[in-house]
Scaffold this motif. Structure first.
Motif, PDB file in Angstrom:
ATOM      1  N   GLU A   4       0.811  -1.214   0.000  1.00 21.82           N
ATOM      2  CA  GLU A   4       0.000   0.000   0.000  1.00 21.82           C
ATOM      3  C   GLU A   4       0.847   1.268   0.000  1.00 21.82           C
ATOM      4  OE1 GLU A   4      -2.662  -0.194   3.308  1.00 21.82           O
ATOM      5  OE2 GLU A   4      -3.480  -2.118   2.679  1.00 21.82           O
ATOM      6  N   ALA A   5       2.046   1.192   0.546  1.00 19.29           N
ATOM      7  CA  ALA A   5       2.916   2.365   0.634  1.00 19.29           C
ATOM      8  C   ALA A   5       3.537   2.653  -0.728  1.00 19.29           C
ATOM      9  CB  ALA A   5       4.012   2.121   1.662  1.00 19.29           C
ATOM     10  N   GLU A   6       4.008   3.871  -0.882  1.00 15.64           N
ATOM     11  CA  GLU A   6       4.660   4.265  -2.124  1.00 15.64           C
ATOM     12  C   GLU A   6       6.005   3.571  -2.299  1.00 15.64           C
ATOM     13  OE1 GLU A   6       4.982   8.512  -2.327  1.00 15.64           O
ATOM     14  OE2 GLU A   6       2.926   8.787  -1.671  1.00 15.64           O
ATOM     15  N   GLY A   7       6.724   3.414  -1.203  1.00 20.14           N
ATOM     16  CA  GLY A   7       8.063   2.836  -1.262  1.00 20.14           C
ATOM     17  C   GLY A   7       8.069   1.367  -0.905  1.00 20.14           C
ATOM     18  N   LEU A  10       8.590  -0.300   5.445  1.00 21.76           N
ATOM     19  CA  LEU A  10       7.400  -0.367   6.284  1.00 21.76           C
ATOM     20  C   LEU A  10       6.896   0.947   6.853  1.00 21.76           C
ATOM     21  CD1 LEU A  10       8.234  -3.599   8.306  1.00 21.76           C
ATOM     22  CD2 LEU A  10       6.657  -3.353   6.390  1.00 21.76           C
ATOM     23  N   VAL A  11       7.763   1.839   7.236  1.00 22.59           N
ATOM     24  CA  VAL A  11       7.354   3.021   7.991  1.00 22.59           C
ATOM     25  C   VAL A  11       7.120   4.218   7.068  1.00 22.59           C
ATOM     26  CG1 VAL A  11       8.072   4.645   9.797  1.00 22.59           C
ATOM     27  CG2 VAL A  11       8.543   2.212  10.050  1.00 22.59           C
ATOM     28  N   GLY A  12       6.137   5.036   7.446  1.00 19.26           N
ATOM     29  CA  GLY A  12       5.838   6.240   6.680  1.00 19.26           C
ATOM     30  C   GLY A  12       5.396   5.902   5.272  1.00 19.26           C
ATOM     31  N   ASN A  13       5.993   6.596   4.313  1.00 21.61           N
ATOM     32  CA  ASN A  13       5.642   6.321   2.917  1.00 21.61           C
ATOM     33  C   ASN A  13       6.470   5.182   2.334  1.00 21.61           C
ATOM     34  OD1 ASN A  13       8.130   7.493   2.542  1.00 21.61           O
ATOM     35  ND2 ASN A  13       7.394   9.239   1.364  1.00 21.61           N
ATOM     36  N   GLY A  14       7.313   4.570   3.146  1.00 21.43           N
ATOM     37  CA  GLY A  14       8.088   3.413   2.705  1.00 21.43           C
ATOM     38  C   GLY A  14       9.316   3.726   1.889  1.00 21.43           C
ATOM     39  N   GLU A  15       9.685   4.978   1.846  1.00 19.25           N
ATOM     40  CA  GLU A  15      10.826   5.381   1.017  1.00 19.25           C
ATOM     41  C   GLU A  15      12.172   5.085   1.662  1.00 19.25           C
ATOM     42  OE1 GLU A  15      10.782   6.512  -2.151  1.00 19.25           O
ATOM     43  OE2 GLU A  15       8.623   6.199  -2.142  1.00 19.25           O
ATOM     44  N   LYS A  16      12.221   5.009   2.993  1.00 17.49           N
ATOM     45  CA  LYS A  16      13.497   4.833   3.692  1.00 17.49           C
ATOM     46  C   LYS A  16      13.486   3.573   4.539  1.00 17.49           C
ATOM     47  CE  LYS A  16      14.486   9.753   4.140  1.00 17.49           C
ATOM     48  NZ  LYS A  16      14.727  10.834   5.086  1.00 17.49           N
ATOM     49  N   LEU A  17      14.594   2.869   4.520  1.00 10.81           N
ATOM     50  CA  LEU A  17      14.800   1.745   5.412  1.00 10.81           C
ATOM     51  C   LEU A  17      14.873   2.281   6.833  1.00 10.81           C
ATOM     52  CD1 LEU A  17      15.633  -1.381   5.444  1.00 10.81           C
ATOM     53  CD2 LEU A  17      17.932  -0.500   5.775  1.00 10.81           C
ATOM     54  N   SER A  53       6.519 -11.471   0.146  1.00 13.21           N
ATOM     55  CA  SER A  53       7.619 -12.066  -0.603  1.00 13.21           C
ATOM     56  C   SER A  53       8.445 -10.995  -1.323  1.00 13.21           C
ATOM     57  CB  SER A  53       7.067 -13.078  -1.607  1.00 13.21           C
ATOM     58  OG  SER A  53       8.098 -13.695  -2.314  1.00 13.21           O
ATOM     59  N   LYS A  54       7.767 -10.026  -1.908  1.00 14.35           N
ATOM     60  CA  LYS A  54       8.474  -8.926  -2.582  1.00 14.35           C
ATOM     61  C   LYS A  54       9.284  -8.107  -1.581  1.00 14.35           C
ATOM     62  CE  LYS A  54       7.786  -4.842  -5.384  1.00 14.35           C
ATOM     63  NZ  LYS A  54       6.860  -3.808  -5.818  1.00 14.35           N
ATOM     64  N   TYR A  55       8.685  -7.838  -0.426  1.00 12.79           N
ATOM     65  CA  TYR A  55       9.386  -7.103   0.629  1.00 12.79           C
ATOM     66  C   TYR A  55      10.640  -7.865   1.060  1.00 12.79           C
ATOM     67  CZ  TYR A  55      10.383  -5.241   5.263  1.00 12.79           C
ATOM     68  OH  TYR A  55      11.019  -4.711   6.360  1.00 12.79           O
ATOM     69  N   MET A  56      10.492  -9.167   1.280  1.00 11.00           N
ATOM     70  CA  MET A  56      11.632  -9.986   1.691  1.00 11.00           C
ATOM     71  C   MET A  56      12.727  -9.957   0.631  1.00 11.00           C
ATOM     72  SD  MET A  56       9.447 -13.128   3.390  1.00 11.00           S
ATOM     73  CE  MET A  56      10.815 -14.269   3.572  1.00 11.00           C
ATOM     74  N   ASP A  57      12.367 -10.098  -0.625  1.00 12.95           N
ATOM     75  CA  ASP A  57      13.359 -10.051  -1.704  1.00 12.95           C
ATOM     76  C   ASP A  57      14.106  -8.725  -1.704  1.00 12.95           C
ATOM     77  OD1 ASP A  57      12.591 -12.595  -2.534  1.00 12.95           O
ATOM     78  OD2 ASP A  57      11.338 -11.854  -4.188  1.00 12.95           O
ATOM     79  N   THR A  58      13.367  -7.641  -1.501  1.00 13.71           N
ATOM     80  CA  THR A  58      13.977  -6.305  -1.497  1.00 13.71           C
ATOM     81  C   THR A  58      14.960  -6.149  -0.340  1.00 13.71           C
ATOM     82  OG1 THR A  58      12.031  -5.326  -2.539  1.00 13.71           O
ATOM     83  CG2 THR A  58      13.487  -3.832  -1.333  1.00 13.71           C
ATOM     84  N   VAL A  59      14.527  -6.503   0.855  1.00 16.38           N
ATOM     85  CA  VAL A  59      15.375  -6.327   2.034  1.00 16.38           C
ATOM     86  C   VAL A  59      16.558  -7.301   1.991  1.00 16.38           C
ATOM     87  CG1 VAL A  59      15.439  -6.433   4.548  1.00 16.38           C
ATOM     88  CG2 VAL A  59      13.486  -5.413   3.410  1.00 16.38           C
TER      89      VAL A  59
END
Length: 84
Positions: A4-7, A10-17, A53-59
């Protein structure tokens, strides 16, 4: 929240780790290792939870994560000992 976030994070707009991502990533890695090592991939994360799964791949692809991660067989070995 994931997807749902832009980035990508997880936090805020998801743009920053953030620290939340840094705290969650190792737990998800252990989950992935455990599913492979003990449950014969009983849950297909990519099919059932595509945003996760996409989040895990990214991180997991981040250089900082790659440099500090134990090999999967070491994680499985450690949890195997803890389960006995």
């Amino acid at each position: 929240r994931l997807g749902e976030a832009e980035g990508e994070f997880l936090v805020g707009n998801g743009e920053k780790l953030t620290m939340m991502d840094c705290a969650l990533a190792p737990k998800l890695y252990h989950l992935q290792c455990g599913l492979e090592g003990f449950k014969d991939n009983a849950i297909d994360l990519a099919a059932q939870f595509p945003a996760l799964s996409k989040y895990m791949d990214t991180v997991f692809a981040r250089p900082s994560f790659v440099k500090t991660t134990y090999p999967k067989e070491t994680v499985v070995w450690g949890w195997g000992n803890a389960r006995n």
